[in-house]
Design an enzyme around this catalytic site. Sequence first.
Site, short mmCIF file in Angstrom:
data_model
loop_
_atom_site.label_atom_id
_atom_site.label_comp_id
_atom_site.label_asym_id
_atom_site.label_seq_id
_atom_site.Cartn_x
_atom_site.Cartn_y
_atom_site.Cartn_z
CE LYS A 241 2.69 3.21 2.95
NZ LYS A 241 3.40 4.21 3.78
CE LYS B 159 -1.39 3.32 5.54
NZ LYS B 159 -0.67 4.16 6.50
#
Length: 131
Positions: free
Chosen positions: A44, A46
Amino acid sequence: MKKVLTYGTFDLLHTGHINILRRAKEYGDYLIVAISTDEFNAIKGKKAYYSYEQRKAILEAVRYVDEVIPENTWDQKIEDVQKHDVDVFVMGDDWKGKFDFLKDYCEVIYLPRTVGISTTKIKEDLNKANG
Ligand code: C2G
């Protein structure tokens, strides 16, 4: 028993997360939260401050949460809804429309995000405060 399912990273747990968990639980009797593993977070783009195990332990302590499962991929949602016999899927409205394909399997609800708070903002504010 009416089962609700939601997904997220839930890093540095804050009131925006608590609000959506509380409101998601109101749609049923049992709330399952699928939290992104550290490997999926990398996909993602992240990087969570807390590890998967820490984020799992923190969420399991939240009164609205009944079960925490791992989110490993983007495309496990249909299987999760079926496997866990989910009635309602809930996400913040930053995801509005993105998971409408689940409407064939369960109710899909997008709830307004809590304004003014995010994990990113927490990190930015802390970096500013500490120079
Ligand atoms: N959220 C919110 N208000 C905020 C911040 C977050 O309502 N101020 C909600 C998001 O909309 C999401 C949930 O809290 O429904 C978790 O947010 P994140 O941890 O940022 O999750 P995200 O990175 O959006 O991951 O497959 C779905 C993804 O795993 C979702």
